[in-house]
Structure formats: structure tokens, C-alpha cells
Design a protein around this motif. Sequence first.
Motif, PDB file in Angstrom:
ATOM      1  N   GLU A 280       0.830  -1.206   0.000  1.00 28.68           N
ATOM      2  CA  GLU A 280       0.000   0.000   0.000  1.00 28.68           C
ATOM      3  C   GLU A 280       0.863   1.254   0.000  1.00 28.68           C
ATOM      4  N   GLU A 281       1.937   1.233   0.792  1.00 27.05           N
ATOM      5  CA  GLU A 281       2.832   2.397   0.844  1.00 27.05           C
ATOM      6  C   GLU A 281       3.502   2.623  -0.511  1.00 27.05           C
ATOM      7  N   GLU A 282       3.905   1.522  -1.166  1.00 27.13           N
ATOM      8  CA  GLU A 282       4.537   1.640  -2.479  1.00 27.13           C
ATOM      9  C   GLU A 282       3.551   2.217  -3.499  1.00 27.13           C
ATOM     10  N   LYS A 283       2.298   1.752  -3.399  1.00 25.93           N
ATOM     11  CA  LYS A 283       1.270   2.240  -4.319  1.00 25.93           C
ATOM     12  C   LYS A 283       1.032   3.740  -4.123  1.00 25.93           C
ATOM     13  N   LYS A 284       0.992   4.182  -2.849  1.00 25.85           N
ATOM     14  CA  LYS A 284       0.807   5.609  -2.556  1.00 25.85           C
ATOM     15  C   LYS A 284       1.959   6.428  -3.112  1.00 25.85           C
ATOM     16  N   ASP A 285       3.180   5.922  -2.953  1.00 23.26           N
ATOM     17  CA  ASP A 285       4.363   6.619  -3.456  1.00 23.26           C
ATOM     18  C   ASP A 285       4.314   6.738  -4.971  1.00 23.26           C
ATOM     19  N   ASP A 286       3.886   5.639  -5.639  1.00 22.76           N
ATOM     20  CA  ASP A 286       3.800   5.654  -7.104  1.00 22.76           C
ATOM     21  C   ASP A 286       2.744   6.653  -7.566  1.00 22.76           C
ATOM     22  N   ASP A 287       1.585   6.686  -6.867  1.00 19.66           N
ATOM     23  CA  ASP A 287       0.522   7.638  -7.212  1.00 19.66           C
ATOM     24  C   ASP A 287       0.980   9.075  -7.050  1.00 19.66           C
ATOM     25  N   LYS A 288       1.738   9.311  -5.975  1.00 25.34           N
ATOM     26  CA  LYS A 288       2.240  10.660  -5.694  1.00 25.34           C
ATOM     27  C   LYS A 288       3.208  11.110  -6.795  1.00 25.34           C
ATOM     28  N   MET A 289       4.062  10.155  -7.244  1.00 22.88           N
ATOM     29  CA  MET A 289       5.015  10.487  -8.305  1.00 22.88           C
ATOM     30  C   MET A 289       4.293  10.784  -9.611  1.00 22.88           C
TER      31      MET A 289
END
Length: 292
Positions: A280-289
Amino acid sequence: MTSIGTGYDLANSIFSPDGRNFQVEYAVKAVENGGTSIGIRCKDGVVLAVEKVITSKLLKSGANKRIATVDRHLGVVYSGMIPDGRHFVDRARDEARSWRDNFKTPIPTADLASRMGGYLQAYTLYQSVRPFGITAIVGGFDSELELPVDGQVGTGPSCGAGGKAQDKKHGGPFLYMIEPSGMYWGYYGAATGKGRQAAKAELEKLDLGGEGITLEQAVKEAARIIHEAHDDNKDKEYELEMSWISGKEGVTRGRHEEVPKKLVEEALRLAKEKDDEDDEEEKKDDDKMDED
């Protein structure tokens, strides 16, 4: 590999001109195709764990063990070719029984590692045999107590066993990994098999050589590490097999035993939750990028 066609990889007893034994190197490749196995040496014992990939829905759950008891205080887990591992376990049990017959005491973990290292090395010397296609992790807890000699009649000397200094601590947990070449080393944490690199990276993050961790903590860490190392095989289900050994005052009373099913299931649940949180954290980081 450049050796193919030269003949140096056809026989076990021949070195190549640059000093390599290719049959041993091929055996290591066989190990790298097996499920991940790890061992963790704690301050109060040893935990062994293995990832058993489920190759068929028809396989019975809990069968096909990959962790074996060698003596009451000793356990072995292995990665690689399962028939080779079973022969290794049979020979290790013979060595443990031979030690009891000769010395009337349980075999120390270091001596079992030495004997089995020599046995595997012998299989690299002759053209009529091939090296073992396994890497084995041996864990044990040598008793720190003065144990009675098997079959003892009367009392021994009041000073106890020879060679033991009264002001020094004896016994304790030990962990060794034995490779197809016969080479073995003592470890605080060891990993082998397909996911060994990921498992080693996680083991190095634990404080094993300093204050150490408890057996209960090691069970949770072992489940987490095996789950993370399984990432390369995510399309396949796996079964987690785990055992532990403590001292006489610990949870297993000095015996090598399976970790209770409830503890293993709880450790796996925590490992999967941690994995989901990381995803989930990785997904949030990818969305933010992507937004940036």
C-alpha cells in the motif's frame, strides 16, 4: 560455462586448469532451484524454517517434511534435492548414534557439523559418485548442564566432566550451514535456496550478534523473511514449516520440536499484514510520483 566440451565437467575427481570442480558448482545450482531455508540463532535457542512450494493440489498438507530431528537436541533443514536431503539426515542420525555409543553423551552441534562436512566432502573426490545436491542448515542446543552419562552406574568424579572450567559458560545454541563442497561455517543467521539473497539481506538487519532476539521474536522474523523471500514465486502457494530448540529452562526443555501450529499461523498472518502494508505504501508513493 566455458568448461562444457572440455571434459573437466564430466568427472567429479578432476579439477579444471584454473582449480575448479564443476560438478560441485552444478550441485550449488541445484540448491539454488530449491525452496528457501533459513536458520536463526537466538540468545535462548535456534529457529529453523523452510518454504515448501506446493507443486500440486493433491499433496497432503503437513506431509513431506523438510525439517528433521537428528538427536533430541539437534535439527536439520535443507534446500535442494529432497532425496539427497533425506540421505543426509539418515547419515547424520547414524553419526549422532555412533557418538552416543562411543562417548555415552549427546553429540555436540559442532562435532556433528564437522562429521557431516567431511561426509559431503568425500562425495566430491570420486568419479563413481556425485556431490550432494543440497545445502543443509544444522541447529542445536548443547546442554549447559552436567548431564549423566548414558548407562552410568554409580557416581562420576566430583569435579564433573573433564576440560570444563568452573568460571566459564559451556553449551548454548549453535547454528552451522554445510555446503555441497563439504565446507561449513558457524552462523548467527543462515539462508539458502532460491530466495537466499533476499533472506540474507533481512537476516543482516536483525541484531543477532549483539544482544540477540528471543525465540518467540525469531519465529515471527523467520515467517516474515520466508514470506518476503517467496516474492519470486508469488504465482505458487507455499507451506511454512518451522521448528525450534531451547535450553533446559526454555519452552522446548532442550529438545528439537515443531513450532506449535497456532504460533506459525499467527506469525504468517503478521507477515502477510506487513507485506500488504508495504504494498500500500509503495502504491501511494507511485501515485504521488504520477501526480507530480
